[in-house]
Motif scaffolding. Structure first.
Motif, PDB file in Angstrom:
ATOM      1  N   ASP A  50       0.800  -1.230   0.000  1.00 42.06           N
ATOM      2  CA  ASP A  50       0.000   0.000   0.000  1.00 42.06           C
ATOM      3  C   ASP A  50       0.828   1.272   0.000  1.00 42.06           C
ATOM      4  N   GLY A  51       2.157   1.135   0.064  1.00 40.32           N
ATOM      5  CA  GLY A  51       2.994   2.327   0.157  1.00 40.32           C
ATOM      6  C   GLY A  51       2.841   3.229  -1.060  1.00 40.32           C
ATOM      7  N   ASP A  52       2.936   4.521  -0.830  1.00 39.02           N
ATOM      8  CA  ASP A  52       2.715   5.486  -1.906  1.00 39.02           C
ATOM      9  C   ASP A  52       3.872   5.581  -2.882  1.00 39.02           C
ATOM     10  N   SER A  53       5.032   5.098  -2.478  1.00 38.57           N
ATOM     11  CA  SER A  53       6.202   5.352  -3.308  1.00 38.57           C
ATOM     12  C   SER A  53       6.837   4.069  -3.844  1.00 38.57           C
ATOM     13  N   VAL A  54       6.095   2.961  -3.789  1.00 36.11           N
ATOM     14  CA  VAL A  54       6.619   1.713  -4.365  1.00 36.11           C
ATOM     15  C   VAL A  54       6.409   1.794  -5.871  1.00 36.11           C
ATOM     16  N   PRO A  55       7.487   1.767  -6.662  1.00 35.98           N
ATOM     17  CA  PRO A  55       7.299   1.983  -8.105  1.00 35.98           C
ATOM     18  C   PRO A  55       6.492   0.866  -8.776  1.00 35.98           C
ATOM     19  N   HIS A  56       6.744  -0.380  -8.362  1.00 34.45           N
ATOM     20  CA  HIS A  56       6.031  -1.516  -8.967  1.00 34.45           C
ATOM     21  C   HIS A  56       5.297  -2.288  -7.870  1.00 34.45           C
ATOM     22  N   PRO A  57       4.222  -1.725  -7.348  1.00 30.16           N
ATOM     23  CA  PRO A  57       3.539  -2.373  -6.221  1.00 30.16           C
ATOM     24  C   PRO A  57       2.865  -3.674  -6.671  1.00 30.16           C
ATOM     25  N   PRO A  58       3.045  -4.746  -5.920  1.00 34.39           N
ATOM     26  CA  PRO A  58       2.329  -5.979  -6.278  1.00 34.39           C
ATOM     27  C   PRO A  58       0.834  -5.801  -6.031  1.00 34.39           C
ATOM     28  N   PHE A  59       0.033  -6.584  -6.716  1.00 38.01           N
ATOM     29  CA  PHE A  59      -1.420  -6.515  -6.521  1.00 38.01           C
ATOM     30  C   PHE A  59      -1.810  -7.219  -5.232  1.00 38.01           C
ATOM     31  N   LEU A  69      14.735  -5.647  -6.982  1.00 37.96           N
ATOM     32  CA  LEU A  69      13.560  -6.184  -7.688  1.00 37.96           C
ATOM     33  C   LEU A  69      12.458  -6.562  -6.715  1.00 37.96           C
ATOM     34  N   LEU A  70      11.229  -6.222  -7.052  1.00 39.34           N
ATOM     35  CA  LEU A  70      10.074  -6.643  -6.277  1.00 39.34           C
ATOM     36  C   LEU A  70       9.152  -7.371  -7.255  1.00 39.34           C
ATOM     37  N   ILE A  71       8.923  -8.649  -7.019  1.00 40.62           N
ATOM     38  CA  ILE A  71       8.195  -9.471  -7.988  1.00 40.62           C
ATOM     39  C   ILE A  71       6.953 -10.048  -7.342  1.00 40.62           C
TER      40      ILE A  71
ATOM     41  N   GLN B 100       3.938  -9.748 -14.760  1.00 40.07           N
ATOM     42  CA  GLN B 100       3.176  -9.648 -13.509  1.00 40.07           C
ATOM     43  C   GLN B 100       1.852  -8.901 -13.741  1.00 40.07           C
ATOM     44  N   ARG B 157       2.415   5.813 -11.442  1.00 40.88           N
ATOM     45  CA  ARG B 157       3.786   5.693 -10.918  1.00 40.88           C
ATOM     46  C   ARG B 157       4.821   5.378 -11.993  1.00 40.88           C
TER      47      ARG B 157
END
Lengths: 244, 244
Positions: A50-59, A69-71, B100, B157
């Motif tokens: 839910d963070g506002d600044s995560v460039p690629h937020p997971p669903f 990397l965040l996958i 993703q 974003r």
């Protein structure tokens, strides 16, 4: 450097497919939401969701942090880990085939979940019991056999030589083998009577399950505290009325 | 050499995500099940699904034949086409992110389908209308907004420079953009009232939809006979009682 796995801390769920791959690879990882606050716990997971600044937020969980990397999405995580840890074939054709098997596992997992939650994940099982009984009937009588029979078929067709039916794809274990092991485990927990009936016609699938369970690292993992037990909050749940 | 696409000949369904990628890439393809027998038609598709000697049989349509490769599962087909036709980023991180997004589209598509078939795909809608009304309520009020809001967020974003929000990932169109376009099209057909309400808060998503629709090849495709109309047999269906 350790991987960071983010998943709900009290269930196997979809996170378990990732845990099995990490364990078989002996890859160092932290199961973040199961660690104490402030670095761990569910809030640490929600901060990335839910963070506002995560460039690629997971669903949704699970997701994996590997360096920068965040996958998200189980199958995407496994494709990534498979390539890095020898849990997938090297050829493009081989990788695509293993991924295709994994995506079919994902479809099966969704259908298994929906047997107890056919109306909404946000409602309790008790609020959709009648509908669950109808949905589970179709799962027991049609869908489960179709999915498991497909695994049996591809085991049978995987090479006609000495290696036939050893693994789902190619000549080595892949993440798809680990995932299909987990599906058999889950379905045995949720639908023991149905599985007793179906497994009679699935000798190769049962042998694959046993072969995975006997892998030294998987065996050690399954008896460790890292392996959460099945329960009535996860994807695979045992309601006797859904498996009459 | 032409690709061969295999999918049900009378619906857009999951095959449409593949068709859009092939059309945008201007890749030569044959939509096999829509061609005349004996080379085409549904029997030609079933031969590959049920044939005894297909080494890697797909679980279900759509699937794509590319030379000797046979690839099932929409997201796997798109990953393959994306890499070959410049419809995905070149970097591993970029490719994983687009994949993703696609897997999340796939989850949304399954949930959209289950609004009219919450009990079993093998039954008619008329045999599960009551359950469909309940499931559709949760989809309209919770799930659709969660999925579409996620697309809006990642558009917002994607870079803070001049290209912000142009495409879902990176600086160029990817297969995920085409798929999200199709999801908006499908949801507008199935849930026009819900979409009218939701779209007010989704300006970037609506702009993305329009931008994809204006691509010359997509525009030509949408007005061609190759584009099947939405209907009451596909994944997106319009039942007014499910969108009150």
């Amino acid at each position: 450097m350790s991987y960071e796995l983010y998943y709900w801390p009290t269930i196997q769920g979809r996170g378990e497919f990732v845990r099995l791959a990490l364990e078989e690879a002996a890859a160092p990882y932290v199961d973040v939401a199961r660690m104490p606050a402030p670095d761990g716990g569910v809030p640490a997971m929600m901060a990335l969701l839910d963070g506002d600044s995560v460039p690629h937020p997971p669903f949704a969980p699970p997701f994996l942090k590997s360096g920068r990397l965040l996958i998200g999405q189980t199958a995407a995580i496994l494709a990534y880990l498979g390539e890095r840890h020898g849990l997938a074939p090297k050829s493009e054709a081989g990788r695509l085939w293993v991924h295709q098997i994994q995506l079919t596992v994902a479809d099966l997992v969704t259908e298994a979940h929906d047997t107890h939650h056919p109306i909404a994940s946000s409602l309790y099982y008790e609020d959709q019991k009648k509908e669950a009984a109808r949905r589970a009937e179709g799962f027991r009588n049609v869908r489960a056999e179709k999915f498991l029979g497909w695994f049996e078929t591809i085991l049978e067709r995987n090479g006609s030589g000495t290696g036939a039916g050893t693994w789902l794809a190619g000549r080595s274990l892949s993440y798809a083998d680990l995932s299909v092991f987990q599906v058999v485990e889950g379905l045995r927990f949720a639908f023991p009577k149905t599985m007793m009936r179906l497994e009679r016609k699935l000798p190769r699938l049962v042998a694959l399950h046993d072969r995975v369970a006997a892998r030294p690292r998987i065996k050690a993992y399954l008896t460790s505290e890292r392996r959460l037990p099945f329960n009535q909050m996860g994807i695979f749940r045992h309601y006797p009325e859904l498996d009459p």
